[in-house]
Enzyme design. Structure first.
Site, PDB file in Angstrom:
ATOM      1  N   GLY A 255      -5.013  10.678 133.519  1.00 16.09           N
ATOM      2  CA  GLY A 255      -3.945  11.177 133.385  1.00 16.09           C
ATOM      3  C   GLY A 255      -2.676   9.921 132.771  1.00 16.09           C
ATOM      4  N   SER A 256      -1.508  10.220 133.189  1.00 23.86           N
ATOM      5  CA  SER A 256      -0.214   9.500 133.272  1.00 23.86           C
ATOM      6  C   SER A 256       0.004   8.826 133.762  1.00 23.86           C
ATOM      7  CB  SER A 256       0.947  10.717 132.997  1.00 23.86           C
ATOM      8  OG  SER A 256       1.281  10.648 134.343  1.00 23.86           O
ATOM      9  N   THR A 257       0.341   7.610 134.101  1.00 24.38           N
ATOM     10  CA  THR A 257       0.896   6.663 134.495  1.00 24.38           C
ATOM     11  C   THR A 257       0.965   7.117 136.228  1.00 24.38           C
ATOM     12  OG1 THR A 257       0.366   4.548 133.096  1.00 24.38           O
ATOM     13  CG2 THR A 257       1.398   4.034 135.026  1.00 24.38           C
ATOM     14  N   GLY A 260      -0.729   9.329 138.110  1.00 24.74           N
ATOM     15  CA  GLY A 260      -1.823   7.961 139.140  1.00 24.74           C
ATOM     16  C   GLY A 260      -1.269   7.679 139.630  1.00 24.74           C
ATOM     17  N   GLU A 277      -7.862   5.841 134.995  1.00 27.43           N
ATOM     18  CA  GLU A 277      -7.666   5.374 133.441  1.00 27.43           C
ATOM     19  C   GLU A 277      -6.379   6.313 132.999  1.00 27.43           C
ATOM     20  OE1 GLU A 277      -7.072   5.885 130.018  1.00 27.43           O
ATOM     21  OE2 GLU A 277      -8.675   7.273 130.002  1.00 27.43           O
ATOM     22  N   CYS A 311      -5.129   8.377 124.576  1.00 24.40           N
ATOM     23  CA  CYS A 311      -3.963   6.941 125.496  1.00 24.40           C
ATOM     24  C   CYS A 311      -5.186   5.449 124.199  1.00 24.40           C
ATOM     25  CB  CYS A 311      -4.316   6.139 126.625  1.00 24.40           C
ATOM     26  SG  CYS A 311      -6.622   6.957 126.843  1.00 24.40           S
TER      27      CYS A 311
END
Length: 504
Positions: A255-257, A260, A277, A311
């Site tokens: 998912g998104s940083t 994360g 990831e 991504c």
């Protein structure tokens, strides 16, 4: 599919699309369990109609799922690898058997085109179960060279042998993204199970229904109760409960940083293992000797594949100045020719993005890019469709490195283009990013392409291709993630290494 649902109430499990309401139950400890908070609607992004109703778990039910996985861990971790492999292979065969209805559901809830739902979602998921059916049999022990030790305060001297043994980590929380409701969960669940871990899956709230079909397939394949659990919710508290549970040993997240980072903070407090990831802003360096047909086709996948919601997409194009005008012209023409519309129609190339909120976010980035000084050469207007969350394939040229559209992940069918003069400048621009997942190089000079690839700060580099080798390690540098998976690397990611030492 005939599945025993010992739930607290009846559940309709028909896997239809629009017009056939699916109302799932949670899957906890091998039982289909009524959600304590009712259900929420899952919408088809192409039609804005209800595909089905997903269960709203409570945080307490999320904790019950991790507890069930903990209870099942001892038995599953000691199951012979051959038996684990047989179950995973049966699950893969069942998924292939049910490919048509599974793909119909996946397409309806994710907005993927029919071909993508069949081949890249359900088809890839089946392939991953079959791959890790073999993976369960891969060696987990490595013999190390004997070591001669002199007598010391530590004990008598002698020759000491050693083994490095990979053991299951324990309970793995798999928190998955919305852009692929089959392949992404399968890429986590299959290797985790192959290594002897137990699993709790928390799918993305936008398209969670397919993961319940995966649970059905694994149940039919003979997976013991509690080895796989699935909980869903429209808010963040269910995922937070799963991640923060004292029974959870590892979190595997896609998912998104930003999300994360929050998960990593929780993992750090509990010393939980993690596989992350995260976001990407893939640079595509196109040199003046490149095959432009190949480069345009590869970069063009950003416009079409999952409508740019991937991504690994080459969203940030760096073109050597001599080829810049031709590349920009051809990319603009490519974008304008793509058919945008109903993903169920065979002619459609570009379907919707996942939600109205995400469509608005992507459109806001396009407006921002124009305000920052970029030149709009394709897209920029909402497609004239009565329903659905559509974004036209968009090309922004004449961009500068400090523009937000160049630096931030848009996650939509938007490509930005910047010029560069020489190899050093191109590499510097490519590396001038918070992200480092997958970059790309197009050049007819193969030695130069490999030389440039080695200088890029990215977990992977495609050389004259956007294709993937599904045994190659996958993961990112910098803010694009932590750890590597895919192929045998995934089996290592879901295992701890233990050393055994003995006197000879």
């Amino acid at each position: 599919m005939a599945v025993d649902r010992a739930a607290d109430g009846p559940t309709d499990t028909s896997t239809g699309t629009d017009g056939t309401a699916i109302e799932d139950a949670l899957f906890i400890g091998g039982r289909w369990t009524a959600p304590e908070r009712g259900h929420y609607d899952v919408l088809n992004p192409a039609t804005e109609r209800v595909v089905g109703r997903a269960p709203e778990a409570s945080p307490e039910q999320a904790l019950a799922a991790t507890a069930a996985a903990r209870q099942a861990l001892d038995g599953w971790s000691r199951t012979r690898p051959e038996e684990r492999g047989r179950i995973l292979e049966r699950a893969g065969r069942i998924i292939l058997r049910e490919l048509k209805p599974y793909a119909a559901l996946a397409g309806a809830e994710s907005g993927a085109t029919a071909a993508t739902a069949r081949g890249m979602q359900v088809g890839v998921a089946a392939a991953r179960f079959l791959r890790y059916a073999r993976g369960a049999l891969e060696p987990t022990e490595t013999a190390l060279l004997p070591q001669l030790n002199e007598a010391s305060a530590m004990g008598a001297g002698g020759v000491f042998g050693a083994l490095a043994v990979r053991q299951p980590i324990g309970v793995v929380a798999c928190v998955t993204s919305y852009n692929n409701p089959w392949a992404n969960p399968a890429g986590k669940v299959a290797p985790a199970l192959a290594m002897g871990n137990t699993v709790v899956v928390k799918p993305a709230p936008q398209d969670p229904l397919s993961v319940y079909r995966m649970a059905e397939a694994l149940t039919e394949a003979g997976l013991p109760p509690g080895v796989l659990n699935v909980v869903t919710g429209s808010g963040a508290d269910v995922g937070e409960a799963v991640v923060g549970s004292p029974d959870t040993d590892m979190v595997s997240f896609t998912g998104s940083t930003a999300v994360g980072q929050r998960i990593a903070e929780t993992c750090g407090r509990g010393m939980k293992r993690q596989l992350m990831e995260l976001g990407g802003k893939g640079a595509a360096l196109v040199f003046d000797d490149a095959d432009l047909d190949s480069a345009v086709a590869g970069i063009g996948t950003t416009f079409s594949f999952y409508s740019g919601q991937i991504c690994t997409a080459p969203t940030r194009v760096l073109a050597q100045r001599a080829v810049y005008p031709r590349l920009v012209e051809r990319l603009a023409g490519y974008a304008r020719r793509l058919v945008v519309g109903d993903p169920a129609q065979p002619a459609t190339v570009v379907g919707p993005v996942i939600s109205a909120a995400h469509r608005d976010r992507v459109e806001a980035y396009v407006a921002l890019g124009r305000k920052e000084g970029a030149t709009l050469l394709a897209g920029g207007e909402r497609p004239p469709l009565e329903r659905g969350f559509y974004v036209a394939p968009t090309l922004l040229a004449d961009c500068a490195p400090d523009m937000r559209v160049v630096r931030e992940e848009i996650f939509g069918p938007v490509v930005v283009v910047l010029p560069f003069d020489d190899e050093d400048e191109g590499v510097a621009l490519a590396n001038d990013s918070d992200y480092g997942l997958i970059d790309y190089v197009w050049s007819a000079d193969v030695p130069r392409a490999f030389r440039v690839a080695r200088r890029l700060r990215a977990g992977g580099v495609g050389i004259n291709t956007v294709g993937r080798n599904m045994e190659a390690p996958f993961g990112g540098f910098k803010r694009s993630g932590v750890g590597r998976d895919v192929g045998s690397y995934a089996l290592h990611a879901y295992s701890e290494t233990q050393s055994l030492v003995w006197p000879g």
